[in-house]
Every structure is written in C-alpha cells, then in structure tokens.
Design a protein around this motif. Structure first.
Motif, PDB file in Angstrom:
ATOM      1  N   THR A 291       0.837  -1.190   0.000  1.00  0.00           N
ATOM      2  CA  THR A 291       0.000   0.000   0.000  1.00  0.00           C
ATOM      3  C   THR A 291       0.877   1.247   0.000  1.00  0.00           C
ATOM      4  O   THR A 291       1.815   1.338   0.791  1.00  0.00           O
ATOM      5  CB  THR A 291      -0.889   0.010   1.274  1.00  0.00           C
ATOM      6  N   GLU A 292       0.552   2.182  -0.878  1.00  0.00           N
ATOM      7  CA  GLU A 292       1.338   3.410  -0.911  1.00  0.00           C
ATOM      8  C   GLU A 292       0.965   4.361   0.219  1.00  0.00           C
ATOM      9  O   GLU A 292      -0.176   4.343   0.690  1.00  0.00           O
ATOM     10  CB  GLU A 292       1.105   4.124  -2.248  1.00  0.00           C
ATOM     11  N   PRO A 293       1.903   5.226   0.633  1.00  0.00           N
ATOM     12  CA  PRO A 293       1.594   6.212   1.675  1.00  0.00           C
ATOM     13  C   PRO A 293       0.367   7.042   1.302  1.00  0.00           C
ATOM     14  O   PRO A 293       0.194   7.421   0.132  1.00  0.00           O
ATOM     15  CB  PRO A 293       2.847   7.077   1.728  1.00  0.00           C
ATOM     16  N   GLY A 294      -0.468   7.315   2.267  1.00  0.00           N
ATOM     17  CA  GLY A 294      -1.660   8.128   2.028  1.00  0.00           C
ATOM     18  C   GLY A 294      -2.815   7.353   1.434  1.00  0.00           C
ATOM     19  O   GLY A 294      -3.860   7.919   1.112  1.00  0.00           O
ATOM     20  N   LYS A 295      -2.648   6.011   1.294  1.00  0.00           N
ATOM     21  CA  LYS A 295      -3.715   5.186   0.705  1.00  0.00           C
ATOM     22  C   LYS A 295      -4.186   4.145   1.713  1.00  0.00           C
ATOM     23  O   LYS A 295      -3.517   3.880   2.703  1.00  0.00           O
ATOM     24  CB  LYS A 295      -3.184   4.444  -0.535  1.00  0.00           C
ATOM     25  N   GLU A 296      -5.303   3.535   1.353  1.00  0.00           N
ATOM     26  CA  GLU A 296      -5.816   2.445   2.168  1.00  0.00           C
ATOM     27  C   GLU A 296      -5.434   1.110   1.562  1.00  0.00           C
ATOM     28  O   GLU A 296      -5.448   0.947   0.335  1.00  0.00           O
ATOM     29  CB  GLU A 296      -7.335   2.497   2.185  1.00  0.00           C
ATOM     30  N   SER A 297      -5.179   0.149   2.415  1.00  0.00           N
ATOM     31  CA  SER A 297      -4.787  -1.196   1.969  1.00  0.00           C
ATOM     32  C   SER A 297      -6.000  -1.973   1.458  1.00  0.00           C
ATOM     33  O   SER A 297      -7.140  -1.512   1.546  1.00  0.00           O
ATOM     34  CB  SER A 297      -4.203  -1.953   3.149  1.00  0.00           C
ATOM     35  N   PHE A 308      -6.580  -0.927   6.082  1.00  0.00           N
ATOM     36  CA  PHE A 308      -5.719  -0.133   6.960  1.00  0.00           C
ATOM     37  C   PHE A 308      -5.069   0.995   6.174  1.00  0.00           C
ATOM     38  O   PHE A 308      -4.821   0.877   4.974  1.00  0.00           O
ATOM     39  CB  PHE A 308      -4.683  -1.030   7.638  1.00  0.00           C
ATOM     40  N   TYR A 309      -4.808   2.085   6.890  1.00  0.00           N
ATOM     41  CA  TYR A 309      -4.271   3.291   6.271  1.00  0.00           C
ATOM     42  C   TYR A 309      -2.753   3.309   6.428  1.00  0.00           C
ATOM     43  O   TYR A 309      -2.226   3.002   7.497  1.00  0.00           O
ATOM     44  CB  TYR A 309      -4.886   4.514   6.960  1.00  0.00           C
ATOM     45  N   GLN A 310      -2.061   3.667   5.334  1.00  0.00           N
ATOM     46  CA  GLN A 310      -0.598   3.795   5.348  1.00  0.00           C
ATOM     47  C   GLN A 310      -0.267   5.277   5.521  1.00  0.00           C
ATOM     48  O   GLN A 310      -0.494   6.072   4.592  1.00  0.00           O
ATOM     49  CB  GLN A 310      -0.072   3.287   3.997  1.00  0.00           C
ATOM     50  N   PRO A 311       0.246   5.689   6.674  1.00  0.00           N
ATOM     51  CA  PRO A 311       0.511   7.118   6.899  1.00  0.00           C
ATOM     52  C   PRO A 311       1.588   7.653   5.940  1.00  0.00           C
ATOM     53  O   PRO A 311       2.418   6.889   5.439  1.00  0.00           O
ATOM     54  CB  PRO A 311       1.028   7.176   8.338  1.00  0.00           C
ATOM     55  N   ASN A 312       1.592   8.959   5.747  1.00  0.00           N
ATOM     56  CA  ASN A 312       2.610   9.605   4.902  1.00  0.00           C
ATOM     57  C   ASN A 312       3.915   9.827   5.645  1.00  0.00           C
ATOM     58  O   ASN A 312       4.960   9.917   5.026  1.00  0.00           O
ATOM     59  CB  ASN A 312       2.100  10.958   4.404  1.00  0.00           C
ATOM     60  N   PHE A 313       3.845   9.942   6.957  1.00  0.00           N
ATOM     61  CA  PHE A 313       5.079  10.191   7.703  1.00  0.00           C
ATOM     62  C   PHE A 313       5.547   8.886   8.345  1.00  0.00           C
ATOM     63  O   PHE A 313       4.757   8.024   8.674  1.00  0.00           O
ATOM     64  CB  PHE A 313       4.884  11.303   8.734  1.00  0.00           C
ATOM     65  N   ARG A 314       6.873   8.759   8.485  1.00  0.00           N
ATOM     66  CA  ARG A 314       7.456   7.546   9.053  1.00  0.00           C
ATOM     67  C   ARG A 314       7.909   7.836  10.472  1.00  0.00           C
ATOM     68  O   ARG A 314       8.496   8.875  10.742  1.00  0.00           O
ATOM     69  CB  ARG A 314       8.670   7.093   8.216  1.00  0.00           C
ATOM     70  N   LYS A 315       7.721   6.964  11.332  1.00  0.00           N
ATOM     71  CA  LYS A 315       8.174   7.032  12.735  1.00  0.00           C
ATOM     72  C   LYS A 315       7.587   8.213  13.461  1.00  0.00           C
ATOM     73  O   LYS A 315       8.067   8.634  14.486  1.00  0.00           O
ATOM     74  CB  LYS A 315       9.697   7.042  12.844  1.00  0.00           C
TER      75      LYS A 315
END
Lengths: 315, 315, 315, 315, 315, 315
Positions: A291-297, A308-315
C-alpha cells in the motif's frame, strides 16, 4: 530480472514464474481456457490463457516453472497478468520450483538458534524433556511448514518464523511480569502450533490432511505430548504435564475458536494474547507492504474486512 | 415411614435423612446457625437450625444420617423443612448413607446387559476391541458415576443409565436410517461420556477433578482411545480409529459447546442429537414429576429458564 | 438408458430429461444463450446452450421433455452438461414430464398406511377428530407436496415422507419414554408441517404463496385447527385443543426460528428434536449419496456450510 | 391527606393504602413476619411487619384497605415504610380498593372518542368492519386492562391509553408520509395488542392466562380476526384481511421478539416502530418522574439496565 | 422525452443520460468492453458496451452526458440497458450533468424555512446560539449533501431533506409528550448528521474523506460544537452544552452502531428512534416506488434483505 | 502490627483501618446496624456492627480511621471481620487516611522517569508537542488517579502505573516489529486513558463524573487534543494529529467496546492488544496473589467469570 510485484501497472515484462494453480474452464465461446495463478518470491498473481489447446493444457501443469511474457493489468482492483506468451522453462534456465516459493525473511539457522536459546527458559525438567523430544521428532517439518493454509504466515518456514516472533514477545513479557511461569509459557509457546506439521500437508500447495480435518491441530498436539511421555517414561498425570497440555489446548482463548477448554492458567491466557498479536501484525503488515503512503490497503477478511491506512510520515 | 417429598405442606413428620450440606453461618442476632440440606431417595430439601451449639456444629457433619422431626414449610416457592428436633441415627437404625442417595430407576444388571448387547452392533473389529477394552478398564466407575455434576442424570449410576437410554434411541434410528454406520454410532455413543469417570470425582458430593478442569472429558476420552490402541497394538492413524475419535470429539455439536471440531461425519452429528434429546427429556421429566396436573413446573436453567406445563389429561 | 447422475465425467450420452429452468441471457459476444437446468429422477444438472436462435428459445421451455446429447463435464467442482445436441421429445417417446420429477423412495400406499396406523396412538378424542378431519381435507396435497422449497425433502411427496420418517422415530421414543403423551406428540407431529400445503404452491416449481409469505405455515396450521373445531363443533378453548395448537406453534423450538412461543410442553420440545433430526439426516444423506468413499461431500449451507466425510468402511 | 410518594424520607405519616402483596415469612428468630407491598395512586412501597400473630396474618389480606402509620425509610436505595401501626379501614372510611389502584392520567371518555375518531381513517371496508366488531366484543376489557404485566403501561386502563398514544403518533406520521396505507396502519394499530385481553387476567394482580402462556397474544389476535370474519361473513383469504393479520403478526418486528413472520409491509414495519417508541417514552418517563434534576434515575431493565439523567434546565 | 425508468421492458428508446460509472474490463474474447452505469433523475441502470475502441474508452468518461439508444432488457431480475448506440451530448443539447442527478422532491427554500422555524423551539440560549452558528458555517454543504453514501437519502440535498422530515416527526412528538425537552431534541436533531458535511466528499460521486474514515461523523460533530463554543465564548462544560453533545454522540442508539456512549437522556433515545424511523420509511418507499401492486419489491440489504409487498388496494 | 489480609481465619486481632463504606440498615429485630467496609494497604474486608447507637452512627463515618478489634471470619467463601470493639483513632495514633489507601508497588519518580524517557520515542514534532502539553496540564491527576473504578488497576496511581507497564511492552514490540510507527504508538499509548482524569472523580471513593457519564473518556481525550492544538497553534486537520486522535478513539478495538471507529491503523490495533494484555495480566495476578498453590482463584467477572489455577511448581 524483476519480480511479479516489481512490475508497474501497464508495463510489459518477461520473467520466470511458478504455476501455482491452473484451472481449465470453458469460455462463453465454447473453447477451453486456463485460469492460471503464477507465483514468485514477491507474491502471486492471476492470468487467463485463452483458447488453450489440448497440448498446452497437458504441458502447463501446477508445479512447473514457466517463462511468462505479458503486461501487468488490473481487474476490479486486483493486479492481473495479461498473458502474451508462455513456455516451459528449459534446462539451463532457473527451473527449480523451490526458487519461486514465498519465503520468510530470516535464515533458518538464526531461527533454530533462537528456539534453542528459548529452551533454557524451560526450567521444569519434565516440560523441558517433552518439548525437546517433540521438537527433535518433527524438526524438518517444523522448520519448513507454513503456519496456516492462508491468512497469516502462510509461507514456507512460516511456522517456525511465527514461533520465533512470538518467543521474542514472550521474553519481553517475562521480564515485565516476573510472576509468570516461564516453563509453562515458553514450553507451551514452542509446542502450541506444532500439531500443524500433521494437520497440514506441507509447504507446497498446502492442504488439510485427513487427520487434520477430523481431529484438528489442537488435539493432535495434545496427543503428541502423550506419545512422548510414554516413549520417555514420564507420567502424563503429573501436574506439569497436565498444565502443559492445558496451555496447548486452551491457547485459542475461547471455545468458539476451537479450544476444548477455556484458559484457566495465566500462562495459557497470555499465550493466546501473544499468538493473536503476532498473527495480527503479520496480516496487517503484509497488506500495508503493498500500500502506498496516504492510501488504504486491501481489506483483511479475518479482521472484519477492515482496510488499513498507510501514513505519509514515518516514525 | 415416608420420604421427604411424600410429606404434604404443613404436615409434621419424623424421618431418617442424610446430611448433604451443612453450612455454619452467623445470624443477625450474632449467634451461629446451620443451613442444612437434607436428602433421601425422593430428593433433597433445605432447613435452618437456629442457635446451634459448638457441640451440635461438630456432630451434624455432611455425610451423617440423622433422625429429623419437623414441618414441611414453604419459602419463596420452594419446599423447606422447619426443624423441630434433630439427632444422629444410632446403631440399629438405618444409618448407612448409601441408603439415602438418589438412584436411577433401573437395575445395574439390566444396564450391563443392554450395553453388552449393543457391542454386537460394532462390526468394525478395531472399534469393537477399543470399546470393549475401555469399558472393561473403567467398568466400576462407568456403572456408578453420575452423568453430570448437576443438570441431567446427576445421580449415582446416571452415566450408564444415560448411555443405555441413548442406545435405545440409537437402535431405533439405525433401523429407520439404514445408511448409518452402526460401528461408529454405537462405538462413539458408548464412549462419548466415559471420560467423565476421570473428569468427575465420583457418585457422592461430585466435583470436577484437577484433570477434569484442566483438560475436560472430551479430550480425556480421546486420550483413552490412544492409550488403549497402544496397549492392544492398534495403529491410531487407521481410518476407523481416527473416525471413532472424531465422533467422540465432535459430539457436543458446536465449538462453543466445547467440541474442538465440528461434526464432519453423519454419525457424529446424529450422536449429538441423541445426546441432546435424552438429556432434555431427563431434565424436563424430573421437574414435571414434581408438578401437579394443570400447573407449571419449576424453571429449568439450561433450557433458557423455561417452565413446563403438566397437562390434565394423560396420553 | 441411463440417468443423468449415472453418467461418468467425460462420458458422452444421449438421454431424455425434463427442462427445469431455462434462462435466456446475453453472452459477452452479444449473442443470446440459454442457461438450462435439466432434471430426471437421479437429480438435476446445469448446461449452457450457446448462440440460441429465437426459434430455439421459444421451443425449449420449462416443463418440456427433451432428448439431450452431450458430455458430462465439471465446472468448479459441480457436474455440468456440455450440450452437443438438443431436441424436443416426440410422440411415442417418453415425453410425460411427471416421469422426470425426483420422487421419494417409498410407495404412497405404504405412507398412507403408516399415517393411518399412527392415528390409533391419538387416544384423546378431540385431538383424534381434529387430526383426522384436517388430514382428510388436505389429503391430496399432503401426499404430493414437498416438505420445503429447498434444503430437506424438497421433492414430490417429500412432505408425507418426512412425516412418516418422523413418526417412526416418535414411535420408538414413545416406547423409550413412557411418560410422553402420545396424543399430543403424534397429533402434533402429523399436523406440524401440513400448513405447507397452503404455504407452498405445489410439487412442481415450488414457490411460496401469497398467504405463505404473509402468514407462514406455522400460523396457517394454527388457523386450520380453529376452522376444523368450528366445523365439527369442538370448543377451541378446551385444554387438549389449546395444547395441540401449542405443539404446532412451538415446534420450531426457538423464537428466532419462527415459533411465536417457546415450547412449554415436553411433547412440543420433543417434536422439535425429531423434526430437526430427520431433516438433518436427510440433508447429509443426500450429499453423501453423491460422495465417493474416502472423500468429502459438497458443503451443506443450512448446516453451517459443513462438508461431510464418506468413510471407506461400511457398518 | 397525603399519598405514599408525597411523604419525604424520615417523615412520619398516617394514610389509607391498599395491600397489594402480603407474603408471610419466617424471621431468623423463628417468628413469622409479613412482607407487605402497599399501594395508592402515587405508586407502591414495601414494608415489613415483624412478629405477626396468626390473627393479623388472617386479617391483613391482599386486596384489603388499611390505615397505615409509619415513617418513610430507605433500604438500599429504594423507599420503604417502617410500619408503626396497622389496622383495617372501617366502614365510613375510604375502604373501596378501586380508589387505590394506579390509573392512567386521561379520562375513559376521551380515550373512547379518540379511538372512535381513528376508525374513520380505516377506509377499506373489510378492515373497518373487522376492527369495529372486535373492538365492540372486547370493549370492557380493552378499556380497563393494562398493556403489560410489568414494564410499560402496567396499570389499569394502560392498554387503551397506550393505543391512543400510539394513534396520535400514527396520525402525525400519516400526514408526513402520505404513501402510507392508513387502513392497514390504523386498523393494525388498534388491534395489535387487543389479544392481551385474553392473554392477561385483568387489571388487578395481573397474571398470564393458560391460553396466554400457551399461544401468546400475537396468535390469539390472529385467531380473533378469523373468528370475526366467520361471524360477519368475510372471506379470510381476501388480500385486506391477510394483510391486516400480517400487520398484527409482524408487529414485534423480529422473530426473536416473538413475531412468527418478519414485517413485509411498510405499515407493519412502521407499527413496530411506533409501538417501540411509545413504550420507550413511557418507561423512561415513569422513572424520570421520580428523579430530581441533576440526578440519575433508577435503572430500566428492558432498556439494557440504563439509567437516565434528569437535566437541570427545562425545555 | 422519457426517462430511464419510464421505458417498459423490451422497448427501444433514445434519451440523454449521465455516465455515473464506466469500468473498462476485458471480455473473454480478449477485447476490452465498458461496464457503464447510466443515470437520470428517475434512477440509474447498467449497460455493457462491447468491443470498445481506445478512443471510445477515452471519450465516455464518468461525469459526461451522453445520448443513448437501446432496448430496456432484464438481467437476473434487474433492469438493464442493451446499448445500440452511444454518443456524447453536443452543445445545444441538454449536456449539463446536474440535470441528471437524482434530487429530493422538495424545494430548498421550503427546507430552509422549516429548519429556520424549528430554531424557535430551541429555548435554551446556549444551545440556540451553537446550533445557529454551526448551521450558518456549513450552510451550503448542509443543503446540497446527501445523507449517506448509499442506503437512505443518498441523493443531492438528502441531508437537509432527511433533517426536515425528522423535524416534522419531532414536532408531532413534542406535542404528544410534553415532558420532552425541546431544546435538546430539536437542537440535537438539527446537528445530528451535520458532521457528514465533513465525513463525505459532496453530492456527486460521494466518497468518505480522510477525516471521515479516521474519526467518523459522530466525533466530527462533537468537535464542531467545541470549536463553536470556543469561537463564541461559551463554556463547553456547561450542562446544556455537555447534554447537547451527548445527544449527538448517542444518537446511533447502541455502541455497536458506532455511538461511543449509550443514550442516557430521554431526548437522545427519542432522536435515535426518529432517525431510524425516517431512514426506514425512506428505504422501503424507494423500493416500493418501483414495485407494481400485488408484487414484491427488491430486497433491502440494511433491513435484513427483506423484500416488501405492494398491496393492491390504496388507503 | 499486622494488616487485614495477614490475619489468618479464626485469629483475633487489633489493628488500625480506614472506613471505606458504612451503610446503616435495619436488622430483622428492628434495630439499626452498620454494614462496614474496612480497608488498609492489604485490601478491604466487610464487617457488621450490630445494634448501633445514634452516637456511633454519627461517629463512624466513611473516611475516618478506626482501631478495630475482632476475629477474621468467613461468610460464604469471602473473608469477613467479626467486630469485637471499635473506636476512632486518636491523636498520636496513625490516623491519616492516606496511610490506608491501596497503592501501586512502584515509586512515582520511577514512573515519571519512564514516561519522560518514552517521550523521546515520539519523533513526529506535532505529536510530541501535543503529548507533552497534555501530560503537563494533567500531571497531578495522571500520577494519582486509578485506571478504573473497579476491575483492573483500580488503586491510587493505577493510571500512570498501567501506562508505564504498557510502555514496557510497547518498547519491546517496537524492537520486534520495526515497521511500527513509534510516534503514533507511544504518543497514542501515553494519551489513551488520560481522559480518565476527567471521567473519574479521583483516587478516593472513585465515581464517574457528570462529563464522564455523558461523554466517556474516549471522546473527552479526543477533545483534549483539540483544545491543546488550539492553544499551541497546531492545525487539527494535519495528518499526524488526525491519526493520533484515531489511535485514541479506536483503542478499545471494537465498536461494542465503546470506540466510535474501528482501528484502521496498525498502531491503533496494536495499542488495543497491549492495553488488553496488561489489564488481563493485572486482573489475573491480583486474584492469584490471594490463591494458594494447587488451588483455584476467585472468579474474575470481566474474564467470563473464569477462575484461575495456581500451580504448585514455580518457573
């Protein structure tokens, strides 16, 4: 050479893949076609082979490696291969099926080492002997089987990988809650899914066995403990043995999940939580990886079809 | 001399009874009293013994036979004894506790005969040998244990009586549905609850044993089959043995009722129905036996607290 | 000449069958095709007829008998006909539709005899008169209707066959549990599903009727009792009549299964068990009949989608 | 003279009340006492009468009016009477029991008028005749019975009051949603609970009748429609009659609430909502009436044991 | 010119419609086709466009108005368009997409007037100011958004239309039950779904927004109240504000329906009932509108897949 | 001097305790008595004080420290004090109530240190600032409140202790699963229950506050984030803030447990598991602490009333 899931949508490619499924069906024009499922280490993908000849049907069997040329397409939200050409991999080409099986991301030796280390946390001598004996008898299967037919850790080596992952959590928990009995927790943890080496047929095209369907891995596991006790001369009615069995029998946590008894030991309850946690992380991670950042799986069926949502920011 | 449940409300009586329970409590005036439960073959009834002395508390212990004088009273809809006098039964009086235990209404010899007859309907030789061996090993307990701690057939001999009652239904069903496999149905039926001889403590003041609580009678039964196979040299992976175990494991019908696998054999499904039917008839009959025509019975907790109506006309 | 289910997969055949369903659809190439369901006494099977002409669409209507030439094929686990040729059965050929309807495996006279015998176990005169009257008024439908639109006993004559099968169980149970009131059990049993003669449309292409959908067979049955009481001059408030109605109303066992009252009579509870048992045996047997030894059957939807195992050994 | 619920906690009082319940029990000191429930128009309250003589037990029977002197006390959150003195009301005193029964807050004539008005919204002639006939046959009971044994509108006249309250909502809804069929909605509404005149025993010490327990008010209502059709010569299979019955049968909304069929008419579904709404308002209002601003009410069992908050500000 | 749902089955037609969906798929012959969903004010209907060229795929995009020639067909019980010809609507033709959006059947001015009238029933000054402020800030969205992505009131303007419809019921109920607090009921009602203006993306091709998915409209609504309090200087811990929030948070009635708290105010409970009632009437009416007298409607998924019957007689 | 739970059954003792509850009731002899609940750091225990005078009732109030002489008794399986004498603790005696409150087994400074350490794992700057700000605003309550009114960690300081215990698990899990976003997991974890500082009334005689009952701690927490954003100038619609709120809102895991949204972030799902695990260990440990080896513990209500077994062997 790239892998199936490294190709972008719309791109053309030519790669070696394993035939994981090959169903012959009749198209609406009356002609046969083959519904393939191809696989390599990056995952598996469907593709239709139209107007198949009798000869092709015989040639492209499950378990064979083929060289596949095609485009990556999209069918109702799922990636799909649009097949352009297909031929069997020949000698001199990478035609060993085991090269294409999805595998865990950890070396077997490392896994074995971690399991062996954990055995030293089983201080109770009867439990220690039982666990070692069962492990040694099912060693090969334990290190090659998947943890399930589908859902979580459904890949070669998944069973021992899942066990090691749970052991890591268990070790941390034993330090946080010193009241826990490590012999019961670690002993029960190592054995909890080992019945799957008999419930399932193996790492490739995994199915339930006859015994697996009729008895289930929970009861199979309990029987293994009895057999081993009889072989090495341990009284199966001793408290540590009965409790070890209880931990294994109760680790699904509730009757409706297939445990014949509810947890009545702190360690049985905790094992259920650890198992659940690791399976859940594994399922969510494997869809978020795609899943790309900012998208839903994609939706996960055993988790109430949630995406599930993949956030744009890491950590 | 009459029995506890033969006395009418308001009548005075003097009879011998067994002390089934004797809890010492403190009354609101600060003095100790004994909350008794008395029992004879007609059933059991409560009664309070006010202002008990230390000596009386020591004398009137559970398991002793006493001569009880009192009135039959009524407390919030349940019959109760208003104690007038109480003394231990002396020598020369009927002071054997076993005389007062509720028993099934059928002779042991008759039960044994029916069980033995049924063995001839187990045509498959492995199953036949396994069932005979287990029966002979647990013979005494099988013919004296209750079928449950409470609810249905909770009386001495209830386990074998329940089994024979189910066998009668099974025989009729085998004639009506000739497609049924009698070895699996009869074999599974005889064994289905025999694990209770280890799950429960016995006929008097029945409790769950340590193994009973930790493993449950369903898994215990499955283990018995394994042990016997090992003793008489039968391969436990043979189809008939695996299926026999399946029938036993699945006989609760649903995971949430404690079966680790759902029925996947016609005979396992049918055994569940027969078990259910006999338990239900037993529970309803035992409350209707104490209900007058045209009245409603006491509520039955395991049957959604329903009460049942006793019709005025017979047949 | 063989039957549909006697043909082996891959074999070619030519047999007479009834058209049970014939849906005209548009293929992906834009041309119409007919999705047939053919039937004979061995069961029913699908088959696609590609590129159908207007004339063919008009000719091959539901209810017609045709001569069908084709191969037995397999589509996603279900048998299917690959149609080679199709023509209407002509005069002189076996073109009577009733020859092809799936039927129960018992003669009507035998069924009637068993029902009539059972009437003698209804000793209570009001119940006896009511049951006889209702039976005689709905006689024809009772002996030709199915017991359901689908699921169990969904074939011509299924209703009375199911009733007789239940009567056999009931007779055995009345002997085992002499405390049962046979008038209520047998009377209720014979009537319990007779409302289906009004709820359903008949033996061929069975549908729910308007009244069936709006009131349901349970209430319809209760109304029948009222009507008959009024016709033959029985007071509907008499205890036996109210109880007979209760047995019929409560026989689904639980509110969520459509009974407006829960069973409050032992006989109502037992009738529910017998009904359930016979329906379950019928559903499982009908899939096992099509399952080879050592294999698993098709899934049964009303039984939690379980499949059942066909053992290799008999009896 | 004040009423039971007008007395403040701790205050002494002397008032006339009705004995609603009088259970004779034995105190821990061995002497009998009477557990009374007293009632007047403001509600009902418990009180214990210690060391009762035989004569007093005979004199203070349910249904008698007494003059009660005592304090208002509090026992575990519920108001209670601490009895100081008790004597039967004599001639010349207000000793008519009907003076003390809790009643609805609306005149019977007004209720009748509203019901009669509503009949004019039943335009379909068959439904109109059926409703009028049933109403006239059960008129007295309809205007005096409670709507339930407990929970909502459990007071004399509650049945017709609940009906009128629902009619008011129904009239508003018919204007808001002109697509509704007023004959079905109003006809079904008036009849929906009238079966309670047979299911329950009456306004005073309400119990379920034999027919009520065995058939339930939903089926009883459906039978009333059949009887009336037969009396006034209407074919019960006519669409309007079948639909009227459907509305009545389905008005509990779900099978598990006791309807033998789910609503399949818009009007049946809406009637279920209106019934639910009025019952809910009634239950919550009756606890909030006894709750001070800024406090929480007593818990309401049929509403998941919720308590409700009484706001400090009005409107 | 007629509308989509005015054409009879089998009839040919030529009308302007909006493309609501256009999925490009591959047919079994390997060629691409477009699965269209067309829409006008009468509803929406599917149609397949076979062998689409690249150019056509680019041209016929979602949101474009097209002139469609075809037959009305039927596919497995649902109406379908058999496309004969398709071209984009040109200038001078009715090519404004908003002409084809399904709209509510009430003028915006009338809706606004009713909402404004209702504000006068909010007597509590804090609630009054909060509601007015929120309304004015979200005015445009409030009057154009649908009430849901699908199910009930899923059309442009549906949100405010649903609100007005509920207000009508609320006004009637306030008259019938004068104990209700109109500030809380009317205030909560107007706000209850206004969070959807942020949860959803708008009137055309409605989707959930990021905030909508992560927080849900119930929490979003609660936040709006806080923000407005802060803007206009109202203490958010005042009783009326906390209760207004409670009404909004609890209006789904049960935790499992997404309310973080259960209703603990009479007005919160009632709002849940009114919401439910209006949504139910809307869903049933919209299928019955397409159902002929004497027939059953399509199934409604959120109402347990029930279908509803359209009676032959009116009123 | 010993503590309440150090006294053995039957032993006499004289110790200082806090009065936690003191209900005045009327005994069956008509005289008032006080039902006390006494408490010290070892736990709390009931005791009845018979025939209390007015003066004693006024003197022995909740919150006072008393010197209690009595025997340890047993009432229906629970320990109880048989009071011999009671007097208020005087000056010079240990009469400070806070000495008797049950407390967590860890120093506050250590807890604070662990929380502060954890803040460094929140790398996302917005989340870091929000968490620090909320912590500092609720610092005192956070370190003194219990985690719940009853069930788990229901003691002074329980809230921060529970948080630290969860942080330990979270740190271990972050190492095992490096794919986890530590800002969301640690940030959400620290905040997840901080709303309880407003939902509950404090450490002593904990009750739900008005806001707690009406809004619940989950929504209160979400509001805190909004307020803080507004105070320190962070846009609440930024992705990290919306996700932080989501983690807090979803941490109960399912709608029916009170979360208004289901977890849609891996970290929200994991937080739910960690919370559950720590609460479960705490509940089981606190009953096993009072259970001897080889015995079963008391039943735990929130864990399906299960009791747990205390093994005889350690580790």
């Amino acid at each position: 050479m790239s892998l199936l899931y490294e190709v972008k949508e719309g791109d053309e490619f030519g790669i070696y893949v394993l035939i994981k499924a090959a169903d012959v069906r009749t198209a609406r024009n009356g002609k046969p076609f083959i519904a393939f499922r191809f696989q390599d280490r990056s995952g598996s993908m469907d593709g239709m082979y139209w107007s198949a000849t009798e000869e092709e049907i015989n040639k492209f069997q499950v378990g064979r490696v083929v060289f596949l040329r095609g485009d990556r397409d999209n069918y109702q939200g799922s990636p799909q291969v649009k097949i352009k050409a297909l031929r069997l991999a020949e000698e001199g080409e990478p035609n060993d099926p085991t090269l294409y099986v999805e595998r865990i991301d950890m070396k077997i030796d490392e896994i074995k080492e971690q399991i062996n280390d954990a055995l030293f946390q089983i201080h109770e001598p009867n439990i220690n002997r039982i666990v070692r004996k069962i492990l040694s008898e099912h060693e090969e299967a334990f290190y090659t089987f998947p943890a399930a037919k589908r859902n979580h850790h459904a890949m070669a080596g998944g069973l021992s990988f899942h066990t090691v992952s749970m052991l890591k959590i268990a070790k941390a928990i034993l330090e946080i809650y010193p009241q826990l009995n490590s012999s019961l927790l670690i002993g029960g943890l190592i054995l909890h899914d080992i019945g799957k080496t008999i419930e399932l047929s193996g790492a490739i095209s995994t199915e339930y066995t006859f015994k697996g369907k009729m008895l289930g891995h929970i009861v199979i596991m309990s029987e293994m403990i009895d057999q081993v006790c009889q072989q090495i001369g341990i009284d199966p009615d001793k408290e540590p043995v009965v409790l070890l069995k209880h931990v294994v029998l109760a680790h699904h946590g509730k009757l409706e999940y297939g445990s014949p008894v509810q947890p009545r030991l702190l360690e049985a309850e905790i094992l259920h939580h650890i198992d659940n946690l690791d399976a859940t992380v594994n399922m969510i991670t494997s869809v978020l990886d795609k899943t790309e950042p900012g998208k839903e799986s994609a939706q996960i069926y055993p988790l109430e079809r949630r995406s599930f949502y993949q956030p744009n920011f890491r950590k």
